[in-house]
Write a protein that holds these residues in place. Structure first.
Motif, PDB file in Angstrom:
ATOM      1  N   ALA A   1     -20.832  21.083 119.829  1.00  0.00           N
ATOM      2  CA  ALA A   1     -21.881  21.237 120.848  1.00  0.00           C
ATOM      3  C   ALA A   1     -23.144  21.832 120.240  1.00  0.00           C
ATOM      4  N   LYS A   2     -22.978  22.776 119.319  1.00  0.00           N
ATOM      5  CA  LYS A   2     -24.126  23.391 118.664  1.00  0.00           C
ATOM      6  C   LYS A   2     -24.825  22.416 117.723  1.00  0.00           C
ATOM      7  N   ILE A   3     -24.030  21.696 116.917  1.00  0.00           N
ATOM      8  CA  ILE A   3     -24.622  20.742 115.978  1.00  0.00           C
ATOM      9  C   ILE A   3     -25.408  19.665 116.706  1.00  0.00           C
ATOM     10  N   LEU A   4     -24.846  19.125 117.797  1.00  0.00           N
ATOM     11  CA  LEU A   4     -25.544  18.082 118.537  1.00  0.00           C
ATOM     12  C   LEU A   4     -26.808  18.635 119.182  1.00  0.00           C
ATOM     13  N   TYR A   5     -26.767  19.885 119.627  1.00  0.00           N
ATOM     14  CA  TYR A   5     -27.966  20.509 120.189  1.00  0.00           C
ATOM     15  C   TYR A   5     -29.057  20.585 119.138  1.00  0.00           C
ATOM     16  N   TRP A   6     -28.692  20.996 117.931  1.00  0.00           N
ATOM     17  CA  TRP A   6     -29.684  21.083 116.852  1.00  0.00           C
ATOM     18  C   TRP A   6     -30.223  19.701 116.495  1.00  0.00           C
ATOM     19  N   ILE A   7     -29.362  18.678 116.573  1.00  0.00           N
ATOM     20  CA  ILE A   7     -29.829  17.318 116.296  1.00  0.00           C
ATOM     21  C   ILE A   7     -30.869  16.896 117.321  1.00  0.00           C
ATOM     22  N   THR A   8     -30.624  17.212 118.588  1.00  0.00           N
ATOM     23  CA  THR A   8     -31.585  16.831 119.632  1.00  0.00           C
ATOM     24  C   THR A   8     -32.875  17.638 119.540  1.00  0.00           C
ATOM     25  N   GLU A   9     -32.807  18.783 118.882  1.00  0.00           N
ATOM     26  CA  GLU A   9     -33.983  19.642 118.746  1.00  0.00           C
ATOM     27  C   GLU A   9     -34.561  19.598 117.334  1.00  0.00           C
ATOM     28  N   TRP A  10     -34.385  18.492 116.633  1.00  0.00           N
ATOM     29  CA  TRP A  10     -34.801  18.405 115.240  1.00  0.00           C
ATOM     30  C   TRP A  10     -36.300  18.641 115.056  1.00  0.00           C
ATOM     31  N   LYS A  11     -37.086  18.237 116.037  1.00  0.00           N
ATOM     32  CA  LYS A  11     -38.530  18.446 115.923  1.00  0.00           C
ATOM     33  C   LYS A  11     -38.863  19.935 115.922  1.00  0.00           C
ATOM     34  N   SER A  12     -38.165  20.690 116.766  1.00  0.00           N
ATOM     35  CA  SER A  12     -38.386  22.136 116.809  1.00  0.00           C
ATOM     36  C   SER A  12     -37.968  22.789 115.497  1.00  0.00           C
ATOM     37  N   ILE A  13     -36.885  22.279 114.895  1.00  0.00           N
ATOM     38  CA  ILE A  13     -36.392  22.833 113.635  1.00  0.00           C
ATOM     39  C   ILE A  13     -37.359  22.543 112.493  1.00  0.00           C
ATOM     40  N   VAL A  14     -37.915  21.314 112.487  1.00  0.00           N
ATOM     41  CA  VAL A  14     -38.890  20.950 111.454  1.00  0.00           C
ATOM     42  C   VAL A  14     -40.132  21.819 111.570  1.00  0.00           C
ATOM     43  N   ALA A  15     -40.566  22.055 112.807  1.00  0.00           N
ATOM     44  CA  ALA A  15     -41.757  22.870 113.021  1.00  0.00           C
ATOM     45  C   ALA A  15     -41.510  24.342 112.723  1.00  0.00           C
ATOM     46  N   ASN A  16     -40.266  24.799 112.990  1.00  0.00           N
ATOM     47  CA  ASN A  16     -39.931  26.207 112.773  1.00  0.00           C
ATOM     48  C   ASN A  16     -38.463  26.321 112.376  1.00  0.00           C
ATOM     49  N   PRO A  17     -38.169  26.347 111.070  1.00  0.00           N
ATOM     50  CA  PRO A  17     -36.776  26.443 110.610  1.00  0.00           C
ATOM     51  C   PRO A  17     -36.047  27.657 111.169  1.00  0.00           C
ATOM     52  N   GLY A  18     -36.778  28.692 111.540  1.00  0.00           N
ATOM     53  CA  GLY A  18     -36.153  29.871 112.123  1.00  0.00           C
ATOM     54  C   GLY A  18     -35.517  29.594 113.463  1.00  0.00           C
ATOM     55  N   PHE A  19     -35.814  28.420 114.033  1.00  0.00           N
ATOM     56  CA  PHE A  19     -35.229  28.005 115.310  1.00  0.00           C
ATOM     57  C   PHE A  19     -33.703  27.974 115.232  1.00  0.00           C
ATOM     58  N   LEU A  20     -33.176  27.637 114.034  1.00  0.00           N
ATOM     59  CA  LEU A  20     -31.721  27.581 113.856  1.00  0.00           C
ATOM     60  C   LEU A  20     -31.084  28.936 114.132  1.00  0.00           C
ATOM     61  N   GLY A  21     -31.646  29.979 113.537  1.00  0.00           N
ATOM     62  CA  GLY A  21     -31.102  31.315 113.733  1.00  0.00           C
ATOM     63  C   GLY A  21     -31.351  31.851 115.129  1.00  0.00           C
ATOM     64  N   ASP A  22     -32.484  31.469 115.709  1.00  0.00           N
ATOM     65  CA  ASP A  22     -32.826  31.971 117.047  1.00  0.00           C
ATOM     66  C   ASP A  22     -31.933  31.390 118.128  1.00  0.00           C
ATOM     67  N   THR A  23     -31.289  30.250 117.848  1.00  0.00           N
ATOM     68  CA  THR A  23     -30.486  29.566 118.884  1.00  0.00           C
ATOM     69  C   THR A  23     -28.996  29.541 118.536  1.00  0.00           C
ATOM     70  N   LEU A  24     -28.541  30.494 117.738  1.00  0.00           N
ATOM     71  CA  LEU A  24     -27.128  30.520 117.377  1.00  0.00           C
ATOM     72  C   LEU A  24     -26.228  30.769 118.578  1.00  0.00           C
ATOM     73  N   THR A  25     -26.670  31.577 119.519  1.00  0.00           N
ATOM     74  CA  THR A  25     -25.815  31.962 120.652  1.00  0.00           C
ATOM     75  C   THR A  25     -26.160  31.237 121.944  1.00  0.00           C
ATOM     76  N   ASP A  26     -27.159  30.389 121.942  1.00  0.00           N
ATOM     77  CA  ASP A  26     -27.472  29.615 123.148  1.00  0.00           C
ATOM     78  C   ASP A  26     -27.912  28.212 122.742  1.00  0.00           C
ATOM     79  N   GLY A  27     -27.856  27.297 123.714  1.00  0.00           N
ATOM     80  CA  GLY A  27     -28.213  25.922 123.426  1.00  0.00           C
ATOM     81  C   GLY A  27     -27.023  25.120 122.925  1.00  0.00           C
ATOM     82  N   PHE A  28     -26.348  24.417 123.855  1.00  0.00           N
ATOM     83  CA  PHE A  28     -25.185  23.599 123.499  1.00  0.00           C
ATOM     84  C   PHE A  28     -25.264  22.285 124.265  1.00  0.00           C
ATOM     85  N   VAL A  29     -24.721  21.222 123.676  1.00  0.00           N
ATOM     86  CA  VAL A  29     -24.676  19.913 124.331  1.00  0.00           C
ATOM     87  C   VAL A  29     -23.216  19.559 124.576  1.00  0.00           C
TER      88      VAL A  29
END
Length: 261
Positions: A60-88
């Motif tokens: 669920a976390k990996i798929l969430y990060w895949i759907t948010e790839w644009k946010s990750i590209v713009a801000n790699p820190g997004f990965l750490g900021d969303t470790l405990t929330d954001g699931f698909v």
């Protein structure tokens, strides 16, 4: 709704987490009982549930990060900021199924029989999980003028003070109905894999329709479809294909038995 149900000193009991825990326990107890009835080595159910929960959360976390790839590209820190929330949810389903398959292969267990046996309990767990969504205010619906609506006043997710379609309630009801239908199919099925395939078909169809009433559109989209609707198309087709494959395998097996008789 109130997500913070109870505070005991520095500890807080959250409605979302509590209902997830209730769903997992319900899945375990009902799954183990069903495994006993079907003559399966039920002592593996506990380990299967634990590993599938872990695999499900990871998926669920990996798929969430895949759907948010644009946010990750713009801000790699997004990965750490969303470790405990954001699931698909679909990522959780796929991750859980793959984990169960690997576990059964390692332990030399009949994956299809366990797949059929436990998938109704997955639907049951999802029903409780959606109650957690209601308590938290996430997965909310669109604005509505209907009398049958829900208005949040202290949600960190849904817009407060606005009448919304109660999609969490609809989802929960459908999941509980789904649980009952899968139990009926499991009792009547004539070939292994039929109940598991039915889960994919029914859940995908229901989720596709419910997405039209969701209001949290920031979850992403693929063309005119939401991300979940797009994935639903593939899981629906996968369910149909699996049903056909299992049916064909059952016919081939019967033909071979008839020829050797």
């Amino acid at each position: 709704m109130k997500n913070e149900l109870l505070k005991i000193g520095p500890f807080t009991v959250y409605g979302y987490g509590l209902m997830i825990a209730v769903g997992i326990l319900a899945a375990y107890f009902t799954g183990e009982r069903r495994a006993k009835k079907r003559g399966l080595p039920y002592e593996h159910v506990f380990n299967l549930v634990v590993w599938c929960v872990l695999g499900g959360f990871l998926g669920a976390k990996i798929l969430y990060w895949i759907t948010e790839w644009k946010s990750i590209v713009a801000n790699p820190g997004f990965l750490g900021d969303t470790l405990t929330d954001g699931f698909v949810v679909f990522g959780g389903i796929i991750g859980g199924i793959l984990t169960a398959y690997v576990y059964c292969r390692i332990k030399n267990l009949d994956f299809l029989r366990f797949f059929d046996t436990l998938m109704p309990s997955v639907a049951l767990a999802q029903g409780f999980g959606r109650i957690g969504c209601l308590l938290a205010g996430c997965c909310y619906g669109r604005e509505t003028n209907s009398a049958f609506s829900i208005t949040f006043h202290d949600s960190g997710f849904a817009p407060n003070g606005v009448a919304l379609i109660p999609t969490q309630i609809y989802s929960s009801i459908l999941d509980f109905i789904h649980y009952g239908i899968l139990l009926f199919i499991l009792k009547k099925q004539k070939k292994d894999g039929e109940t598991a395939a039915a889960y994919l078909i029914f859940y995908s169809a229901g989720r596709f329709v419910l997405e039209f009433f969701r209001g949290d559109l920031a979850r992403g989209s693929v063309g005119a479809l939401s991300t979940s609707q797009f994935i639903s198309l593939f899981t629906f087709v996968a369910g149909i294909v699996l049903l056909l494959v299992f049916s064909e395998n059952a016919r081939d097996g019967k033909t071979k038995r008839d020829m050797s008789a």
